[in-house]
Design a protein around this motif. Structure first.
Motif, PDB file in Angstrom:
ATOM      1  N   ARG A   1      65.838  49.147  32.904  1.00 13.52           N
ATOM      2  CA  ARG A   1      66.236  47.863  32.307  1.00 13.52           C
ATOM      3  C   ARG A   1      66.925  47.055  33.397  1.00 13.52           C
ATOM      4  N   ILE A   2      66.574  45.788  33.522  1.00 10.92           N
ATOM      5  CA  ILE A   2      67.095  44.960  34.613  1.00 10.92           C
ATOM      6  C   ILE A   2      67.976  43.866  34.049  1.00 10.92           C
ATOM      7  N   LEU A   3      69.198  43.776  34.603  1.00  7.67           N
ATOM      8  CA  LEU A   3      70.160  42.749  34.203  1.00  7.67           C
ATOM      9  C   LEU A   3      70.501  41.915  35.434  1.00  7.67           C
TER      10      LEU A   3
ATOM     11  N   TYR B   1      63.637  37.207  52.285  1.00  5.80           N
ATOM     12  CA  TYR B   1      64.745  37.229  51.326  1.00  5.80           C
ATOM     13  C   TYR B   1      65.203  38.667  51.122  1.00  5.80           C
ATOM     14  N   ARG B   2      66.439  38.804  50.662  1.00  3.39           N
ATOM     15  CA  ARG B   2      67.002  40.114  50.375  1.00  3.39           C
ATOM     16  C   ARG B   2      67.510  40.138  48.947  1.00  3.39           C
ATOM     17  N   LEU B   3      67.320  41.278  48.310  1.00  2.00           N
ATOM     18  CA  LEU B   3      67.770  41.490  46.936  1.00  2.00           C
ATOM     19  C   LEU B   3      68.621  42.746  46.928  1.00  2.00           C
ATOM     20  N   ILE B   4      69.870  42.610  46.488  1.00  2.00           N
ATOM     21  CA  ILE B   4      70.771  43.760  46.380  1.00  2.00           C
ATOM     22  C   ILE B   4      70.946  44.074  44.907  1.00  2.00           C
ATOM     23  N   VAL B   5      70.732  45.325  44.551  1.00  2.00           N
ATOM     24  CA  VAL B   5      70.918  45.763  43.174  1.00  2.00           C
ATOM     25  C   VAL B   5      71.828  46.982  43.156  1.00  2.00           C
ATOM     26  N   ALA B   6      72.527  47.140  42.046  1.00  2.16           N
ATOM     27  CA  ALA B   6      73.291  48.357  41.774  1.00  2.16           C
ATOM     28  C   ALA B   6      72.538  49.087  40.668  1.00  2.16           C
ATOM     29  N   ILE B   7      72.359  50.373  40.832  1.00  3.39           N
ATOM     30  CA  ILE B   7      71.554  51.121  39.866  1.00  3.39           C
ATOM     31  C   ILE B   7      72.372  52.235  39.239  1.00  3.39           C
ATOM     32  N   ARG B   8      72.338  52.284  37.919  1.00  2.00           N
ATOM     33  CA  ARG B   8      72.888  53.415  37.161  1.00  2.00           C
ATOM     34  C   ARG B   8      71.705  54.292  36.772  1.00  2.00           C
ATOM     35  N   TYR B   9      71.464  55.307  37.569  1.00  2.08           N
ATOM     36  CA  TYR B   9      70.306  56.168  37.351  1.00  2.08           C
ATOM     37  C   TYR B   9      70.399  56.927  36.030  1.00  2.08           C
TER      38      TYR B   9
ATOM     39  N   ILE C   1      69.354  48.553  36.065  1.00  2.00           N
ATOM     40  CA  ILE C   1      69.461  47.919  37.375  1.00  2.00           C
ATOM     41  C   ILE C   1      70.258  46.634  37.200  1.00  2.00           C
ATOM     42  N   PHE C   2      71.334  46.511  37.952  1.00  4.55           N
ATOM     43  CA  PHE C   2      72.166  45.301  37.922  1.00  4.55           C
ATOM     44  C   PHE C   2      71.881  44.499  39.186  1.00  4.55           C
ATOM     45  N   ILE C   3      71.405  43.278  39.025  1.00  6.19           N
ATOM     46  CA  ILE C   3      71.156  42.424  40.183  1.00  6.19           C
ATOM     47  C   ILE C   3      72.498  41.901  40.670  1.00  6.19           C
TER      48      ILE C   3
END
Length: 125
Positions: free
Chosen positions: A30-32, A93-101, A106-108
């Motif tokens: 799930r992406i936020l 471009y760069r995309l940084i995400v934090a992930i709670r596996y 996925i938190f953008i």
């Protein structure tokens, strides 16, 4: 009717049992939040197609750990605090995400140009 690719995709998914309802389901990531990506591609229209492709691939993934991401996408950087840096549109471009596996979210955290990325701390953003 399932196609061969759809069947292979389903085989890779983790089948889980809902603890409350007792029903089974396949877990996707799930992406936020997608609006962050949308706001970015409105100001950078050339990034729209690449970000939509990333969103589609990531939302249908079932990443359980950083190694799963590395095997599916070679051009990622795994950094501290469960952060992952994706190169978008050929490293423009760069995309940084934090992930709670553990819960599949996925938190953008950041999306920007390569020069904007150089100004942020990817581990804390």
């Amino acid at each position: 009717m399932f196609t061969r690719n759809k069947f292979r995709q389903l085989k890779r998914l983790k089948f889980e049992l809902d603890p409350i309802l007792g029903t089974g389901y396949y877990r996707y990531m799930r992406i936020l939040s997608r609006s962050t990506l949308r706001n970015f591609w409105e100001t950078h229209p050339d990034a729209e197609e690449a970000l939509k492709t990333w969103y589609s691939e990531a939302s249908h993934a079932n990443w359980q750990n950083p190694l799963d991401i590395k095997t599916s996408r070679r051009n990622v950087s795994i950094i501290a605090n469960n952060r992952v840096v994706f190169n978008i549109k050929g490293n423009t471009y760069r995309l940084i995400v934090a992930i709670r596996y553990d819960i599949g979210i996925i938190f953008i955290r950041f999306v920007g140009t390569h020069s904007e990325y150089d100004k942020v701390n990817a581990e804390t953003v």
